[in-house]
Write a protein that holds these residues in place. Sequence first.
Motif, PDB file in Angstrom:
ATOM      1  N   ASP A  15       0.808  -1.218   0.000  1.00 30.13           N
ATOM      2  CA  ASP A  15       0.000   0.000   0.000  1.00 30.13           C
ATOM      3  C   ASP A  15       0.844   1.272   0.000  1.00 30.13           C
ATOM      4  OD1 ASP A  15      -2.223  -1.594   0.089  1.00 30.13           O
ATOM      5  OD2 ASP A  15      -2.382  -1.520   2.279  1.00 30.13           O
ATOM      6  N   ASP A  16       2.138   1.159   0.308  1.00 29.35           N
ATOM      7  CA  ASP A  16       2.994   2.329   0.391  1.00 29.35           C
ATOM      8  C   ASP A  16       3.900   2.401  -0.837  1.00 29.35           C
ATOM      9  OD1 ASP A  16       4.306   4.542   1.245  1.00 29.35           O
ATOM     10  OD2 ASP A  16       5.406   3.548   2.860  1.00 29.35           O
ATOM     11  N   PRO A  17       3.462   3.053  -1.939  1.00 30.92           N
ATOM     12  CA  PRO A  17       4.232   3.063  -3.176  1.00 30.92           C
ATOM     13  C   PRO A  17       5.482   3.938  -3.126  1.00 30.92           C
ATOM     14  CG  PRO A  17       2.315   4.440  -3.426  1.00 30.92           C
ATOM     15  CD  PRO A  17       2.214   3.788  -2.065  1.00 30.92           C
ATOM     16  N   GLY A  18       5.613   4.803  -2.147  1.00 28.29           N
ATOM     17  CA  GLY A  18       6.735   5.713  -2.101  1.00 28.29           C
ATOM     18  C   GLY A  18       7.988   5.157  -1.438  1.00 28.29           C
ATOM     19  N   THR A  19       7.959   3.927  -0.978  1.00 33.00           N
ATOM     20  CA  THR A  19       9.103   3.403  -0.239  1.00 33.00           C
ATOM     21  C   THR A  19      10.244   2.943  -1.132  1.00 33.00           C
ATOM     22  OG1 THR A  19       8.078   1.232  -0.149  1.00 33.00           O
ATOM     23  CG2 THR A  19       7.706   2.705   1.725  1.00 33.00           C
ATOM     24  N   TYR A  20       9.976   2.609  -2.363  1.00 29.65           N
ATOM     25  CA  TYR A  20      11.042   2.192  -3.269  1.00 29.65           C
ATOM     26  C   TYR A  20      10.656   2.574  -4.693  1.00 29.65           C
ATOM     27  CZ  TYR A  20       7.956  -1.844  -3.821  1.00 29.65           C
ATOM     28  OH  TYR A  20       6.872  -2.644  -4.042  1.00 29.65           O
ATOM     29  N   PRO A  21      11.674   2.790  -5.535  1.00 32.62           N
ATOM     30  CA  PRO A  21      11.357   3.246  -6.901  1.00 32.62           C
ATOM     31  C   PRO A  21      10.710   2.153  -7.738  1.00 32.62           C
ATOM     32  CG  PRO A  21      13.696   2.867  -6.649  1.00 32.62           C
ATOM     33  CD  PRO A  21      13.085   2.679  -5.294  1.00 32.62           C
ATOM     34  N   HIS A  22       9.836   2.561  -8.596  1.00 31.54           N
ATOM     35  CA  HIS A  22       9.161   1.648  -9.507  1.00 31.54           C
ATOM     36  C   HIS A  22       9.546   2.017 -10.936  1.00 31.54           C
ATOM     37  CE1 HIS A  22       6.494  -0.246  -6.576  1.00 31.54           C
ATOM     38  NE2 HIS A  22       6.406   0.950  -6.013  1.00 31.54           N
ATOM     39  N   ARG A  23       9.690   1.002 -11.769  1.00 33.95           N
ATOM     40  CA  ARG A  23       9.933   1.242 -13.199  1.00 33.95           C
ATOM     41  C   ARG A  23       8.775   0.651 -13.973  1.00 33.95           C
ATOM     42  NH1 ARG A  23      15.897   0.211 -12.153  1.00 33.95           N
ATOM     43  NH2 ARG A  23      15.414  -1.976 -12.085  1.00 33.95           N
ATOM     44  N   SER A  24       8.509   1.279 -15.087  1.00 36.02           N
ATOM     45  CA  SER A  24       7.444   0.782 -15.948  1.00 36.02           C
ATOM     46  C   SER A  24       7.943  -0.451 -16.707  1.00 36.02           C
ATOM     47  CB  SER A  24       7.010   1.866 -16.936  1.00 36.02           C
ATOM     48  OG  SER A  24       8.055   2.113 -17.858  1.00 36.02           O
ATOM     49  N   ARG A  25       7.030  -1.152 -17.312  1.00 37.15           N
ATOM     50  CA  ARG A  25       7.386  -2.322 -18.118  1.00 37.15           C
ATOM     51  C   ARG A  25       8.310  -1.918 -19.263  1.00 37.15           C
ATOM     52  NH1 ARG A  25       5.674  -5.211 -22.638  1.00 37.15           N
ATOM     53  NH2 ARG A  25       5.823  -7.462 -22.391  1.00 37.15           N
ATOM     54  N   GLU A  26       8.032  -0.774 -19.871  1.00 33.77           N
ATOM     55  CA  GLU A  26       8.851  -0.285 -20.977  1.00 33.77           C
ATOM     56  C   GLU A  26      10.277   0.010 -20.520  1.00 33.77           C
ATOM     57  OE1 GLU A  26       5.765   0.980 -20.293  1.00 33.77           O
ATOM     58  OE2 GLU A  26       4.764  -0.126 -21.891  1.00 33.77           O
ATOM     59  N   GLU A  27      10.409   0.600 -19.332  1.00 36.52           N
ATOM     60  CA  GLU A  27      11.744   0.879 -18.807  1.00 36.52           C
ATOM     61  C   GLU A  27      12.508  -0.411 -18.524  1.00 36.52           C
ATOM     62  OE1 GLU A  27      11.142   5.096 -16.456  1.00 36.52           O
ATOM     63  OE2 GLU A  27      10.382   3.264 -15.529  1.00 36.52           O
ATOM     64  N   GLU A  28      11.830  -1.382 -17.981  1.00 41.36           N
ATOM     65  CA  GLU A  28      12.466  -2.674 -17.711  1.00 41.36           C
ATOM     66  C   GLU A  28      12.906  -3.345 -19.012  1.00 41.36           C
ATOM     67  OE1 GLU A  28      13.406  -4.101 -14.953  1.00 41.36           O
ATOM     68  OE2 GLU A  28      12.479  -2.708 -13.563  1.00 41.36           O
ATOM     69  N   LEU A  29      12.057  -3.278 -20.043  1.00 43.59           N
ATOM     70  CA  LEU A  29      12.421  -3.865 -21.328  1.00 43.59           C
ATOM     71  C   LEU A  29      13.576  -3.113 -21.976  1.00 43.59           C
ATOM     72  CD1 LEU A  29       8.900  -4.735 -22.777  1.00 43.59           C
ATOM     73  CD2 LEU A  29      10.639  -6.334 -21.958  1.00 43.59           C
ATOM     74  N   ASP A  30      13.621  -1.784 -21.816  1.00 35.95           N
ATOM     75  CA  ASP A  30      14.751  -1.001 -22.328  1.00 35.95           C
ATOM     76  C   ASP A  30      16.054  -1.458 -21.677  1.00 35.95           C
ATOM     77  OD1 ASP A  30      13.222   0.523 -24.012  1.00 35.95           O
ATOM     78  OD2 ASP A  30      13.177   2.295 -22.715  1.00 35.95           O
ATOM     79  N   ILE A  31      16.022  -1.638 -20.372  1.00 36.46           N
ATOM     80  CA  ILE A  31      17.212  -2.077 -19.636  1.00 36.46           C
ATOM     81  C   ILE A  31      17.636  -3.468 -20.093  1.00 36.46           C
ATOM     82  CG2 ILE A  31      18.047  -2.763 -17.343  1.00 36.46           C
ATOM     83  CD1 ILE A  31      16.190  -0.481 -16.255  1.00 36.46           C
ATOM     84  N   GLN A  32      16.668  -4.357 -20.239  1.00 31.38           N
ATOM     85  CA  GLN A  32      16.973  -5.723 -20.671  1.00 31.38           C
ATOM     86  C   GLN A  32      17.521  -5.742 -22.093  1.00 31.38           C
ATOM     87  OE1 GLN A  32      13.581  -8.354 -20.590  1.00 31.38           O
ATOM     88  NE2 GLN A  32      14.881 -10.142 -20.284  1.00 31.38           N
ATOM     89  N   LEU A  33      16.910  -4.992 -22.993  1.00 34.56           N
ATOM     90  CA  LEU A  33      17.371  -4.942 -24.380  1.00 34.56           C
ATOM     91  C   LEU A  33      18.771  -4.350 -24.470  1.00 34.56           C
ATOM     92  CD1 LEU A  33      16.892  -5.345 -27.380  1.00 34.56           C
ATOM     93  CD2 LEU A  33      15.679  -3.160 -27.419  1.00 34.56           C
ATOM     94  N   ALA A  34      19.013  -3.274 -23.735  1.00 37.54           N
ATOM     95  CA  ALA A  34      20.347  -2.669 -23.735  1.00 37.54           C
ATOM     96  C   ALA A  34      21.391  -3.653 -23.212  1.00 37.54           C
ATOM     97  CB  ALA A  34      20.352  -1.394 -22.898  1.00 37.54           C
TER      98      ALA A  34
END
Length: 129
Positions: A15-34
């Motif tokens: 319930d507390d989304p501010g405790t750690y950073p979140h990445r979108s699916r697109e950002e995760e795929l960018d990181i994986q592709l790179a």
Amino acid sequence: MYEPIRTKSVHTTADDPGTYPHRSREEELDIQLAGHLAALLAVTDELGDREGGELIARQVARLRGAPPARHAGLTGASSEALHRRAHALAGRALVVAASRADTAAAILAAERMDAHTAALTGDPLVAAP
């Protein structure tokens, strides 16, 4: 019978989304592709393919926002083993590029797969342009 917990829990709730950073699916795929393309770049550099390396480096720079570090060390693997590894890495990059709808990276990965297939089979008809 039981002693109450006196310290704060180390676990967080969803319930507390501010405790750690979140990445979108697109950002995760960018990181994986790179990452896949950077690994392919290292093998391509070891094979001595400057033209292919430059094409891959441009895509990695586009995805990461900075030019990639170029491969400095040699593994001592045979040319055939390096082509097989590069083919597998290009295949992984192709899958991720297709899932994120990155046409430029998908085309590059497919061309690199063709080039490494041609190098393994010795078939000039399969060679990439």
